[in-house]
Design a protein around this motif. Sequence first.
Motif, mmCIF file in Angstrom:
data_model
loop_
_atom_site.group_PDB
_atom_site.id
_atom_site.type_symbol
_atom_site.label_atom_id
_atom_site.label_comp_id
_atom_site.label_asym_id
_atom_site.label_seq_id
_atom_site.Cartn_x
_atom_site.Cartn_y
_atom_site.Cartn_z
ATOM 1 N N VAL A 81 0.840 -1.208 0.000
ATOM 2 C CA VAL A 81 0.000 0.000 0.000
ATOM 3 C C VAL A 81 0.870 1.250 0.000
ATOM 4 C CG1 VAL A 81 -1.683 1.306 1.342
ATOM 5 C CG2 VAL A 81 -1.952 -1.160 1.079
ATOM 6 N N GLU A 82 1.861 1.294 0.868
ATOM 7 C CA GLU A 82 2.705 2.485 0.970
ATOM 8 C C GLU A 82 3.514 2.740 -0.295
ATOM 9 O OE1 GLU A 82 6.101 4.396 3.967
ATOM 10 O OE2 GLU A 82 5.179 2.450 4.383
ATOM 11 N N PRO A 83 4.134 1.725 -0.941
ATOM 12 C CA PRO A 83 4.871 2.005 -2.190
ATOM 13 C C PRO A 83 3.979 2.540 -3.302
ATOM 14 C CG PRO A 83 5.583 -0.083 -1.270
ATOM 15 C CD PRO A 83 4.393 0.341 -0.474
ATOM 16 N N HIS A 84 2.787 1.998 -3.451
ATOM 17 C CA HIS A 84 1.885 2.483 -4.506
ATOM 18 C C HIS A 84 1.390 3.890 -4.189
ATOM 19 C CE1 HIS A 84 1.150 -0.921 -7.317
ATOM 20 N NE2 HIS A 84 1.678 -1.619 -6.309
ATOM 21 N N PHE A 85 1.132 4.164 -2.939
ATOM 22 C CA PHE A 85 0.723 5.509 -2.558
ATOM 23 C C PHE A 85 1.824 6.521 -2.864
ATOM 24 C CE2 PHE A 85 1.093 8.719 0.818
ATOM 25 C CZ PHE A 85 -0.055 9.467 0.573
ATOM 26 N N ALA A 86 3.044 6.185 -2.519
ATOM 27 C CA ALA A 86 4.162 7.093 -2.777
ATOM 28 C C ALA A 86 4.383 7.283 -4.274
ATOM 29 C CB ALA A 86 5.435 6.550 -2.118
ATOM 30 N N ALA A 87 4.244 6.206 -5.059
ATOM 31 C CA ALA A 87 4.434 6.322 -6.506
ATOM 32 C C ALA A 87 3.365 7.216 -7.128
ATOM 33 C CB ALA A 87 4.401 4.935 -7.140
ATOM 34 N N ALA A 88 2.106 7.073 -6.707
ATOM 35 C CA ALA A 88 1.031 7.918 -7.247
ATOM 36 C C ALA A 88 1.225 9.377 -6.862
ATOM 37 C CB ALA A 88 -0.321 7.408 -6.746
ATOM 38 N N ARG A 89 1.647 9.622 -5.641
ATOM 39 C CA ARG A 89 1.873 11.005 -5.197
ATOM 40 C C ARG A 89 3.046 11.641 -5.926
ATOM 41 N NH1 ARG A 89 4.044 10.956 0.577
ATOM 42 N NH2 ARG A 89 5.749 10.120 -0.678
ATOM 43 N N PRO A 115 -3.614 -1.614 6.593
ATOM 44 C CA PRO A 115 -3.203 -0.271 6.151
ATOM 45 C C PRO A 115 -4.089 0.200 4.997
ATOM 46 C CG PRO A 115 -1.694 -1.914 5.301
ATOM 47 C CD PRO A 115 -2.635 -2.654 6.221
ATOM 48 N N ARG A 116 -4.232 1.497 4.887
ATOM 49 C CA ARG A 116 -5.001 2.087 3.794
ATOM 50 C C ARG A 116 -4.473 3.482 3.507
ATOM 51 N NH1 ARG A 116 -11.042 2.350 5.781
ATOM 52 N NH2 ARG A 116 -10.555 0.144 6.047
ATOM 53 N N ALA A 117 -4.687 3.936 2.280
ATOM 54 C CA ALA A 117 -4.228 5.258 1.853
ATOM 55 C C ALA A 117 -5.210 5.794 0.815
ATOM 56 C CB ALA A 117 -2.817 5.192 1.276
ATOM 57 N N GLN A 118 -5.166 7.103 0.626
ATOM 58 C CA GLN A 118 -6.051 7.753 -0.333
ATOM 59 C C GLN A 118 -5.351 8.980 -0.898
ATOM 60 O OE1 GLN A 118 -9.827 9.752 0.895
ATOM 61 N NE2 GLN A 118 -10.812 8.202 -0.379
ATOM 62 N N ILE A 119 -5.590 9.215 -2.172
ATOM 63 C CA ILE A 119 -5.001 10.352 -2.862
ATOM 64 C C ILE A 119 -6.041 10.923 -3.812
ATOM 65 C CG2 ILE A 119 -3.989 8.921 -4.681
ATOM 66 C CD1 ILE A 119 -1.646 10.876 -4.765
ATOM 67 N N GLU A 120 -6.073 12.249 -3.911
ATOM 68 C CA GLU A 120 -7.016 12.936 -4.790
ATOM 69 C C GLU A 120 -6.245 13.968 -5.605
ATOM 70 O OE1 GLU A 120 -11.161 14.046 -3.532
ATOM 71 O OE2 GLU A 120 -10.321 16.065 -3.721
ATOM 72 N N VAL A 121 -6.384 13.894 -6.923
ATOM 73 C CA VAL A 121 -5.635 14.766 -7.824
ATOM 74 C C VAL A 121 -6.592 15.372 -8.839
ATOM 75 C CG1 VAL A 121 -3.505 13.439 -7.552
ATOM 76 C CG2 VAL A 121 -5.085 12.865 -9.395
ATOM 77 N N ARG A 122 -6.155 16.491 -9.411
ATOM 78 C CA ARG A 122 -6.879 17.153 -10.504
ATOM 79 C C ARG A 122 -6.009 17.080 -11.751
ATOM 80 N NH1 ARG A 122 -10.890 20.914 -10.366
ATOM 81 N NH2 ARG A 122 -10.506 21.342 -8.145
ATOM 82 N N LEU A 123 -6.579 16.522 -12.824
ATOM 83 C CA LEU A 123 -5.817 16.285 -14.043
ATOM 84 C C LEU A 123 -6.503 16.931 -15.235
ATOM 85 C CD1 LEU A 123 -5.213 12.475 -13.489
ATOM 86 C CD2 LEU A 123 -3.422 14.196 -13.427
ATOM 87 N N LYS A 124 -5.704 17.231 -16.251
ATOM 88 C CA LYS A 124 -6.266 17.648 -17.523
ATOM 89 C C LYS A 124 -6.859 16.442 -18.244
ATOM 90 C CE LYS A 124 -3.232 21.637 -18.179
ATOM 91 N NZ LYS A 124 -2.243 22.300 -19.076
ATOM 92 N N HIS A 125 -7.747 16.723 -19.185
ATOM 93 C CA HIS A 125 -8.457 15.626 -19.846
ATOM 94 C C HIS A 125 -7.490 14.640 -20.504
ATOM 95 C CE1 HIS A 125 -12.203 17.621 -19.046
ATOM 96 N NE2 HIS A 125 -11.840 18.697 -19.726
#
Length: 303
Positions: A81-89, A115-125
Amino acid sequence: MSRGRTGRVGGRGLKGRVLPGLLPVFALLAGCSESRRDLAPSGRAADLAAPAPFVSAARETGEAKLAYRHDLTLGLGPDRVEPHFAAARDRCLKEAADCTLLRSSIRDGGGASQPRAQIEVRLKHASVAAYVAFLTAPLPGEEPGDVALIAQETRAEDLTRTLADTGRRLAQLNDYRNRLTVLAEKPDNRAEDLIKIAGELAQVQSQIEEAEAQRRGLDQRVDTEIVTVSFRTHQARAGAFAPVWEVWARSGPILGDSAASALRFTVASLPWLLIGLLAVLLLRLVWRIRRQRAQPARVRLEP
């Protein structure tokens, strides 16, 4: 002969009066029919010219303003969970031109909790598909089945009417501000009139800035998409006592919930306890009264 001649003459006179009156009507009908023949297409062309039913104008012209939002839930191993969260961030932070990090949180699975994690991003189309593909792909050293897409949801909010209303409001405010400016530039204004106009101009300017900020926010929502990703583990911790450790790790919240339930039951029972106590006292009083009334009768019956 005179009667028949009179009838023929009368008939000719009637026709002579009616036909000239109907000629303009016939001419008008003929002109309408010719104009309809000129305007109406024939055959397959008429079918192709007919508009498609139940299609809105905004969808036909591509003017619909939609704000998209995507929610994804990824299942991973407890230690992934932590490696994927860090990679997405980190990917979002590196592509700052196309990605904006709005929110990120991670909770370590202490003890037996997951364990759990969450990430929220704003992206162009244009960047949404590539970012989602990166999230669902395994990291170096992982197998293709190590990342599982548990849930995915896409929502679209139509902001066409909201943007149109905001634009109309801005146009009205700008027009009002221009008229106030013209009034303020008159040479025959009194001091109190200038003060009132200046106060009204300040208020209108504040409303214009607020409406412009609202429109910029709406335009940003239409021009970009929000992606929310939840990283959760779908594998239980190993060991026969894993459920026991999980309950022990959550013993604090469980104890708090039980104490709250007991306190709620006690508070809710207080009125009923008072009513029950009063009922018992009344029953004892009635029983004593009946006993006192029955005792003299027994004494009289004894020899």
